[in-house]
Design a protein around this motif. Structure first.
Motif, short mmCIF file in Angstrom:
data_model
loop_
_atom_site.label_atom_id
_atom_site.label_comp_id
_atom_site.label_asym_id
_atom_site.label_seq_id
_atom_site.Cartn_x
_atom_site.Cartn_y
_atom_site.Cartn_z
N HIS A 181 5.40 -2.26 4.88
CA HIS A 181 5.31 -3.49 4.07
C HIS A 181 4.06 -3.40 3.20
O HIS A 181 3.13 -2.66 3.48
CB HIS A 181 5.30 -4.76 4.93
CG HIS A 181 4.11 -4.88 5.84
ND1 HIS A 181 2.89 -5.37 5.44
CD2 HIS A 181 3.97 -4.58 7.17
CE1 HIS A 181 2.05 -5.37 6.45
NE2 HIS A 181 2.68 -4.89 7.50
N GLU A 182 4.07 -4.19 2.14
CA GLU A 182 2.92 -4.22 1.23
C GLU A 182 1.93 -5.28 1.68
O GLU A 182 2.32 -6.37 2.14
CB GLU A 182 3.39 -4.49 -0.20
CG GLU A 182 2.25 -4.43 -1.21
CD GLU A 182 2.72 -4.35 -2.66
OE1 GLU A 182 1.85 -4.39 -3.56
OE2 GLU A 182 3.95 -4.27 -2.88
N LEU A 183 0.66 -4.96 1.52
CA LEU A 183 -0.41 -5.89 1.87
C LEU A 183 -0.74 -6.80 0.69
O LEU A 183 -0.57 -6.43 -0.47
CB LEU A 183 -1.66 -5.11 2.28
CG LEU A 183 -1.54 -4.23 3.52
CD1 LEU A 183 -2.79 -3.38 3.69
CD2 LEU A 183 -1.30 -5.08 4.76
N THR A 184 -1.22 -7.99 1.01
CA THR A 184 -1.77 -8.88 0.00
C THR A 184 -3.26 -8.58 -0.09
O THR A 184 -4.00 -8.78 0.89
CB THR A 184 -1.54 -10.35 0.38
OG1 THR A 184 -0.13 -10.60 0.47
CG2 THR A 184 -2.14 -11.28 -0.68
N VAL A 185 -3.69 -8.07 -1.23
CA VAL A 185 -5.07 -7.60 -1.37
C VAL A 185 -5.68 -8.13 -2.67
O VAL A 185 -4.97 -8.60 -3.57
CB VAL A 185 -5.13 -6.05 -1.38
CG1 VAL A 185 -4.71 -5.50 -0.03
CG2 VAL A 185 -4.25 -5.48 -2.47
N ARG A 192 -2.34 -1.46 -5.59
CA ARG A 192 -1.54 -1.91 -4.47
C ARG A 192 -1.88 -1.12 -3.20
O ARG A 192 -2.26 0.05 -3.27
CB ARG A 192 -0.05 -1.81 -4.80
CG ARG A 192 0.29 -2.61 -6.04
CD ARG A 192 1.67 -2.32 -6.59
NE ARG A 192 2.74 -2.87 -5.76
CZ ARG A 192 4.01 -2.88 -6.12
NH1 ARG A 192 4.38 -2.36 -7.28
NH2 ARG A 192 4.93 -3.40 -5.33
N GLN A 193 -1.72 -1.77 -2.06
CA GLN A 193 -1.96 -1.12 -0.77
C GLN A 193 -0.81 -1.46 0.16
O GLN A 193 -0.32 -2.58 0.17
CB GLN A 193 -3.29 -1.59 -0.17
CG GLN A 193 -4.50 -1.28 -1.05
CD GLN A 193 -5.81 -1.67 -0.39
OE1 GLN A 193 -6.06 -1.34 0.77
NE2 GLN A 193 -6.66 -2.36 -1.13
N CYS A 194 -0.38 -0.47 0.94
CA CYS A 194 0.79 -0.64 1.79
C CYS A 194 0.53 -0.09 3.19
O CYS A 194 -0.17 0.91 3.36
CB CYS A 194 1.99 0.08 1.19
SG CYS A 194 2.56 -0.62 -0.39
N VAL A 195 1.15 -0.73 4.16
CA VAL A 195 1.23 -0.18 5.51
C VAL A 195 2.34 0.85 5.51
O VAL A 195 3.44 0.60 4.98
CB VAL A 195 1.52 -1.28 6.54
CG1 VAL A 195 1.75 -0.68 7.93
CG2 VAL A 195 0.38 -2.29 6.58
N SER A 206 -2.78 1.93 6.70
CA SER A 206 -2.47 1.51 5.33
C SER A 206 -3.19 2.41 4.34
O SER A 206 -4.24 2.97 4.66
CB SER A 206 -2.87 0.05 5.10
OG SER A 206 -4.27 -0.11 5.21
#
Length: 222
Positions: free
Chosen positions: A107-111, A116-119, A14
């Motif tokens: 997919h996007e991470l819940t952070v 924003r942070q994404c895989v 990610s």
């Protein structure tokens, strides 16, 4: 500075992402960015503390340059490596990202971070890590002829000696990045499967623009 990754296997699962409409980054190219929003200042701070990797990706809705919240993102972006930064004294940054490889957004991470942070996955773009891959399939003569025609059309002066010294992949990618086209066209250039496809796509876009201009359909976009 952390070493430059040389394969998809060396990338993290990610990354922090910077949604930015109309901004194109391609492998081995360089994108300067002025960073002033607090969420992205924190992103740069985190990248500098870590592996210096940032994913540049366009939002689907390009009516805002960098939408807040979790606005839908395009499925393909480009991973950049932060190779240069300057602090401007008022909490802002000037940075340069070097393109590493394109990636697919998994997919996007819940952070809890404001950015924003994404895989991501770069497995489909392993060739992006090789600088000159696909150069032999590009019609360089045709591509340079397009550049000459457009330079004359748009009244642009180019350094032809430098162009002759530039490798074909670097030349195609640089021209795509500085081309005067919109977000949708930039996404098409990003997603072109091969270097030759990208070169041919840019040639087609440019020939269409010149044809419209010569027919009285509008001035050059630059």
């Amino acid at each position: 500075m952390p070493a430059r990754p040389v394969s998809p296997a060396q990338l993290p699962k990610s990354v922090p992402v910077f949604p930015l409409s109309g901004a194109l980054l391609l492998p081995f190219s360089h994108r300067p960015l002025n960073i002033f929003e607090p969420r992205y200042i924190e992103l740069v701070d985190a990248a500098l503390r870590g592996d210096r990797l940032i994913g540049l990706i366009q939002p689907e809705d390009t009516s805002e340059e960098s939408p807040a919240g979790r606005a839908p993102l395009q499925k393909v972006g480009c991973l950049g490596r932060l190779t240069h930064f300057e602090e401007n004294g008022d909490g802002r940054y000037f940075i340069i990202l070097e393109g590493l490889a394109r990636f697919r957004l998994v997919h996007e991470l819940t952070v809890m971070t404001p950015y924003r942070q994404c895989v991501i996955s770069a497995e489909d773009f392993a060739d992006d890590f090789v600088r000159d891959v696909g150069e032999g399939d590009v019609d360089r003569t045709r591509f340079v002829r397009m550049m000459r025609d457009y330079a004359e059309f748009a009244n642009i002066e180019l350094n032809w000696e430098e162009i002759e010294r530039t490798g074909t992949a670097d030349l195609v990618n640089f021209c795509c990045m500085v081309s005067p086209y919109g977000a949708a066209e930039k996404q098409v250039l990003l997603e072109a499967p091969t270097l030759s496809d990208r070169a041919e796509t840019l040639i087609a876009m440019t020939e269409y623009e010149m044809a419209r201009g010569r027919a009285g359909g509008g001035a050059p976009l630059n």
